[in-house]
Design a protein around this motif. Structure first.
Motif, short mmCIF file in Angstrom:
data_model
loop_
_atom_site.label_atom_id
_atom_site.label_comp_id
_atom_site.label_asym_id
_atom_site.label_seq_id
_atom_site.Cartn_x
_atom_site.Cartn_y
_atom_site.Cartn_z
N ASP A 126 13.94 -1.79 56.86
CA ASP A 126 14.00 -0.34 56.65
C ASP A 126 15.36 0.11 56.12
N ALA A 127 16.38 -0.70 56.40
CA ALA A 127 17.71 -0.35 55.90
C ALA A 127 17.90 -0.73 54.43
N TYR A 128 16.96 -1.52 53.90
CA TYR A 128 17.02 -1.93 52.50
C TYR A 128 15.72 -1.50 51.82
N PRO A 129 15.62 -0.24 51.42
CA PRO A 129 14.35 0.26 50.87
C PRO A 129 13.94 -0.42 49.57
N VAL A 130 14.91 -0.80 48.74
CA VAL A 130 14.56 -1.45 47.47
C VAL A 130 13.95 -2.82 47.72
N ALA A 131 14.56 -3.60 48.58
CA ALA A 131 14.03 -4.93 48.89
C ALA A 131 12.67 -4.83 49.59
N ARG A 132 12.54 -3.84 50.48
CA ARG A 132 11.26 -3.66 51.17
C ARG A 132 10.15 -3.27 50.20
N GLU A 133 10.47 -2.42 49.22
CA GLU A 133 9.48 -2.00 48.23
C GLU A 133 9.06 -3.18 47.35
N CYS A 134 10.01 -4.03 46.99
CA CYS A 134 9.69 -5.20 46.17
C CYS A 134 8.79 -6.17 46.93
N LEU A 135 9.14 -6.42 48.20
CA LEU A 135 8.31 -7.30 49.00
C LEU A 135 6.92 -6.71 49.24
N LEU A 136 6.85 -5.40 49.38
CA LEU A 136 5.57 -4.75 49.59
C LEU A 136 4.68 -4.89 48.36
N ARG A 137 5.23 -4.69 47.17
CA ARG A 137 4.44 -4.86 45.95
C ARG A 137 4.01 -6.30 45.77
N LEU A 138 4.90 -7.24 46.08
CA LEU A 138 4.55 -8.65 45.98
C LEU A 138 3.44 -9.02 46.95
N LEU A 139 3.50 -8.44 48.15
CA LEU A 139 2.46 -8.71 49.15
C LEU A 139 1.12 -8.12 48.72
N GLN A 140 1.13 -6.97 48.10
CA GLN A 140 -0.11 -6.38 47.60
C GLN A 140 -0.75 -7.24 46.53
N CYS A 141 0.05 -7.77 45.62
CA CYS A 141 -0.48 -8.65 44.58
C CYS A 141 -1.03 -9.94 45.19
N ALA A 142 -0.31 -10.49 46.16
CA ALA A 142 -0.79 -11.72 46.81
C ALA A 142 -2.10 -11.47 47.56
N THR A 143 -2.21 -10.30 48.20
CA THR A 143 -3.46 -9.97 48.91
C THR A 143 -4.63 -9.83 47.95
N ALA A 144 -4.39 -9.18 46.82
CA ALA A 144 -5.44 -9.02 45.82
C ALA A 144 -5.90 -10.37 45.29
N VAL A 145 -4.96 -11.28 45.05
CA VAL A 145 -5.32 -12.61 44.56
C VAL A 145 -6.12 -13.38 45.60
N PHE A 191 -9.66 -11.96 45.86
CA PHE A 191 -10.47 -12.26 44.68
C PHE A 191 -10.87 -13.73 44.65
N VAL A 192 -9.95 -14.61 44.99
CA VAL A 192 -10.26 -16.05 44.96
C VAL A 192 -11.27 -16.40 46.04
N CYS A 193 -11.17 -15.75 47.19
CA CYS A 193 -12.08 -16.05 48.31
C CYS A 193 -13.39 -15.28 48.24
N ASN A 194 -13.63 -14.53 47.15
CA ASN A 194 -14.90 -13.82 46.94
C ASN A 194 -15.20 -12.80 48.05
N VAL A 195 -14.15 -12.14 48.52
CA VAL A 195 -14.37 -11.09 49.51
C VAL A 195 -15.09 -9.90 48.88
N GLN A 196 -14.88 -9.70 47.58
CA GLN A 196 -15.53 -8.58 46.90
C GLN A 196 -17.04 -8.74 46.89
N LEU A 197 -17.54 -9.99 46.88
CA LEU A 197 -18.99 -10.19 46.95
C LEU A 197 -19.55 -9.74 48.30
N ALA A 198 -18.83 -10.05 49.36
CA ALA A 198 -19.28 -9.60 50.69
C ALA A 198 -19.28 -8.09 50.78
N VAL A 199 -18.28 -7.44 50.18
CA VAL A 199 -18.23 -5.98 50.21
C VAL A 199 -19.37 -5.39 49.39
N ILE A 200 -19.66 -5.99 48.23
CA ILE A 200 -20.74 -5.49 47.38
C ILE A 200 -22.09 -5.65 48.07
#
Length: 237
Positions: free
Chosen positions: A175-194, A197-206
């Motif tokens: 929390d004391a490093y907002p820039v680093a936290r924002e970068c890690l947050l964006r990287l984590l979002q991309c990793a979660t999306a990948v 998608f690879v594990c076909n979770v979207q098929l279960a949702v559909i």
């Protein structure tokens, strides 16, 4: 014996009476009245379309028209927005009982007599049973994950990854490093999306969305409207 007309009697048009029932909350009476009027009009049209002088009446035409109207009513369900009257307050209330409220009895269901009745039932039942439908979606989603184990692994991995990020963020004081936290947050979002998608979770949702939406539309359109007090009494019992 003839009765004289009552000068104090009030006669209103049917459309005005239906509007008053709708605005006053007597939707169950309006639903039953629509069904009765359709039954009377159908029986009247059937009796008038079969003359007594012709030896060979044509009931197949009436039957065909009847089934075409039913098919048209079912197709019109795809054009109905079931969430048009849904608000956040509908989810904050109590869940109607599953047996006496949501499922009901054998006489609690009937085919919608018209597209207007189907639309009214879908919108009103969705407001009343939205918590039940949400529970069914969670159940169908769990069944979909059971059928697709890799999707379950991907979902659990994503949740574990976010939990690890929250734990490390509190430990390292991100929390004391907002820039680093924002970068890690964006990287984590991309990793979660990948991962999802690879594990076909979207098929279960559909699958869960498709099945739950079909069940919701069929139940809401065939389920008769009942008084709200009746559902409350059923829950208190």
């Amino acid at each position: 014996m003839a009765f004289s007309a009552n000068p104090l009697a009030l006669s209103v048009p049917d459309q005005t009476f239906e509007t008053w029932l709708r605005d006053s909350g007597y939707l169950s009476i309006l639903d039953q009245r629509t069904t009765d009027l359709h039954r009377i009009s159908t029986s009247t049209s059937t009796s008038t379309s079969t003359p007594t002088t012709t030896p060979n009446p044509s009931p197949p035409i009436t039957t065909t028209t009847f089934f075409l109207n039913q098919i048209g009513t079912l197709i019109s369900l795809f054009t109905i927005n079931p969430f048009s009257k849904l608000t956040n307050d509908d989810f904050s209330g109590d869940t109607p009982p599953w047996t006496s409220g949501f499922i009901g009895y054998s006489d609690s269901y009937s085919f919608p007599s018209s597209r207007a009745q189907a639309r009214m039932r879908v919108t009103e039942n969705n407001k009343r049973y939205c918590r039940n439908y949400a529970t069914l979606f969670i159940l169908f989603f769990a069944c979909s994950l059971y059928q697709i184990p890799i999707a379950l692994v991907g979902l659990v991995s994503s949740l574990a990854l976010w939990d690890l990020f929250a734990h490390c963020g509190n430990r390292w004081g991100l929390d004391a490093y907002p820039v680093a936290r924002e970068c890690l947050l964006r990287l984590l979002q991309c990793a979660t999306a990948v991962i999802l998608f690879v594990c076909n979770v979207q098929l279960a949702v559909i699958y869960a969305l498709g099945v739950s939406y079909a069940v919701m539309m069929l139940h809401a359109s065939f389920r008769k409207l009942t008084p709200v007090k009746q559902a409350t009494k059923g829950k208190q019992r």
